[in-house]
Design a protein around this motif. Structure first.
Motif, PDB file in Angstrom:
ATOM      1  N   SER A   5       0.847  -1.185   0.000  1.00  0.00           N
ATOM      2  CA  SER A   5       0.000   0.000   0.000  1.00  0.00           C
ATOM      3  C   SER A   5       0.886   1.239   0.000  1.00  0.00           C
ATOM      4  N   GLU A   6       0.325   2.397  -0.278  1.00  0.00           N
ATOM      5  CA  GLU A   6       1.106   3.639  -0.270  1.00  0.00           C
ATOM      6  C   GLU A   6       1.715   3.889   1.105  1.00  0.00           C
ATOM      7  N   ASP A   7       0.953   3.575   2.150  1.00  0.00           N
ATOM      8  CA  ASP A   7       1.448   3.760   3.514  1.00  0.00           C
ATOM      9  C   ASP A   7       2.612   2.823   3.793  1.00  0.00           C
ATOM     10  N   GLN A   8       2.513   1.582   3.350  1.00  0.00           N
ATOM     11  CA  GLN A   8       3.598   0.625   3.550  1.00  0.00           C
ATOM     12  C   GLN A   8       4.849   1.037   2.783  1.00  0.00           C
ATOM     13  N   GLU A   9       4.667   1.520   1.568  1.00  0.00           N
ATOM     14  CA  GLU A   9       5.808   1.974   0.779  1.00  0.00           C
ATOM     15  C   GLU A   9       6.500   3.157   1.439  1.00  0.00           C
ATOM     16  N   LYS A  13      10.314   3.128   2.810  1.00  0.00           N
ATOM     17  CA  LYS A  13      11.272   4.107   2.321  1.00  0.00           C
ATOM     18  C   LYS A  13      11.920   4.865   3.474  1.00  0.00           C
ATOM     19  N   LYS A  14      11.120   5.241   4.469  1.00  0.00           N
ATOM     20  CA  LYS A  14      11.658   5.967   5.623  1.00  0.00           C
ATOM     21  C   LYS A  14      12.606   5.076   6.431  1.00  0.00           C
ATOM     22  N   LEU A  15      12.229   3.805   6.588  1.00  0.00           N
ATOM     23  CA  LEU A  15      13.093   2.868   7.311  1.00  0.00           C
ATOM     24  C   LEU A  15      14.445   2.747   6.614  1.00  0.00           C
ATOM     25  N   LEU A  20      21.275   2.542   8.709  1.00  0.00           N
ATOM     26  CA  LEU A  20      22.628   2.495   8.156  1.00  0.00           C
ATOM     27  C   LEU A  20      22.684   1.256   7.280  1.00  0.00           C
ATOM     28  N   VAL A  21      22.637   1.451   5.967  1.00  0.00           N
ATOM     29  CA  VAL A  21      22.555   0.344   5.017  1.00  0.00           C
ATOM     30  C   VAL A  21      23.970  -0.084   4.619  1.00  0.00           C
ATOM     31  N   ILE A  22      24.306  -1.338   4.949  1.00  0.00           N
ATOM     32  CA  ILE A  22      25.663  -1.838   4.725  1.00  0.00           C
ATOM     33  C   ILE A  22      25.632  -3.013   3.754  1.00  0.00           C
ATOM     34  N   GLN A  39      26.127   3.058  -8.851  1.00  0.00           N
ATOM     35  CA  GLN A  39      24.977   2.163  -8.733  1.00  0.00           C
ATOM     36  C   GLN A  39      24.672   1.874  -7.261  1.00  0.00           C
ATOM     37  N   ALA A  40      25.707   1.611  -6.461  1.00  0.00           N
ATOM     38  CA  ALA A  40      25.516   1.384  -5.027  1.00  0.00           C
ATOM     39  C   ALA A  40      24.953   2.636  -4.362  1.00  0.00           C
ATOM     40  N   ARG A  41      25.474   3.773  -4.758  1.00  0.00           N
ATOM     41  CA  ARG A  41      25.021   5.045  -4.185  1.00  0.00           C
ATOM     42  C   ARG A  41      23.555   5.304  -4.508  1.00  0.00           C
ATOM     43  N   SER A  42      23.162   5.038  -5.746  1.00  0.00           N
ATOM     44  CA  SER A  42      21.770   5.276  -6.143  1.00  0.00           C
ATOM     45  C   SER A  42      20.815   4.309  -5.451  1.00  0.00           C
ATOM     46  N   GLY A  43      21.334   3.151  -5.014  1.00  0.00           N
ATOM     47  CA  GLY A  43      20.503   2.179  -4.304  1.00  0.00           C
ATOM     48  C   GLY A  43      20.378   2.459  -2.821  1.00  0.00           C
ATOM     49  N   GLY A  44      20.996   3.531  -2.354  1.00  0.00           N
ATOM     50  CA  GLY A  44      20.867   3.901  -0.951  1.00  0.00           C
ATOM     51  C   GLY A  44      21.830   3.186  -0.027  1.00  0.00           C
TER      52      GLY A  44
END
Length: 204
Positions: A5-9, A13-15, A20-22, A39-44
């Motif tokens: 759902s939009e709320d879940q998305e 996204k906020k999470l 800290l994505v490793i 590519q890694a940078r664009s993936g967050g």
């Protein structure tokens, strides 16, 4: 596939943005080739643990480090070497990707654990003991004797020295007996940076 759902998305996204994505197992091309870095940078991705050296001896390991350090210097507005969790978080705050040095095989020590001191000074903070095959430390997960042959005396010395220096023991790709030995003798927590859960996928 399932639909969020939009709320879940929005929550997902906020999470992702707040975390800290490793990438705990990234090859050195991510820190030497701009295309893969972007590519890694664009993936967050906030931090990449760049696995380099390992298999080909200490001289080639140092050569790989030099290549990554040149990349960081050339792209200092976007990349920074990190060694601690605080430095990782600071890199994220600064809008940069943190690059942590790691290796998937301790064969790079060329039979002398004194090289660990140099690797620590270069910035290595994670080291795998074996990469599927056997080496001077013990058996990898792809060996016929993986359930029988654990750490050698040299392997025990390496784990002890890694503990002393603060280099994390990575047990991905290690054989069963090598893994259990390392868990018993290591005074610091060990990691499995990339591995299957045997109950779900019994693969080497």
């Amino acid at each position: 596939m399932f639909q969020l759902s939009e709320d879940q998305e929005a929550r997902a996204k906020k999470l992702h943005e707040d975390s800290l994505v490793i990438d705990a197992t990234s090859l050195d091309h991510v820190a030497t080739k701009k295309r893969w870095f972007d590519q890694a940078r664009s993936g967050g991705v906030d931090v990449v643990w760049v696995t380099m050296g390992g298999f080909a001896g200490i001289s080639n390991t140092i050569r790989a480090v030099a290549s990554v350090l040149r990349f960081i210097e050339k792209n200092s507005q976007e990349a920074v070497q990190v060694r601690t969790s605080d430095e990782m978080r600071q890199a994220k705050k600064d809008g940069k990707i943190g690059i942590l040095f790691a290796t998937q095989d301790a064969a790079c020590l060329d039979g002398d654990y004194a090289y660990l001191t140099i690797m620590k000074q270069l910035g290595y903070r994670v080291m795998g003991l074996t990469y599927s095959e056997s080496n001077m430390l013990g058996d990898g997960c792809g060996e016929r004797t993986r359930e029988e042959r654990g750490l050698s005396y040299f392997g025990l010395d390496v784990v002890e020295e890694m503990n002393r220096l603060g280099i994390i023991v990575d047990l991905a790709h290690c054989g069963d007996a090598t893994t259990m030995d390392a868990l018993k003798v290591s005074k610091a927590p060990c990691l499995f940076t990339h591995a299957n859960v045997r109950a779900i996928s019994d693969s080497s």
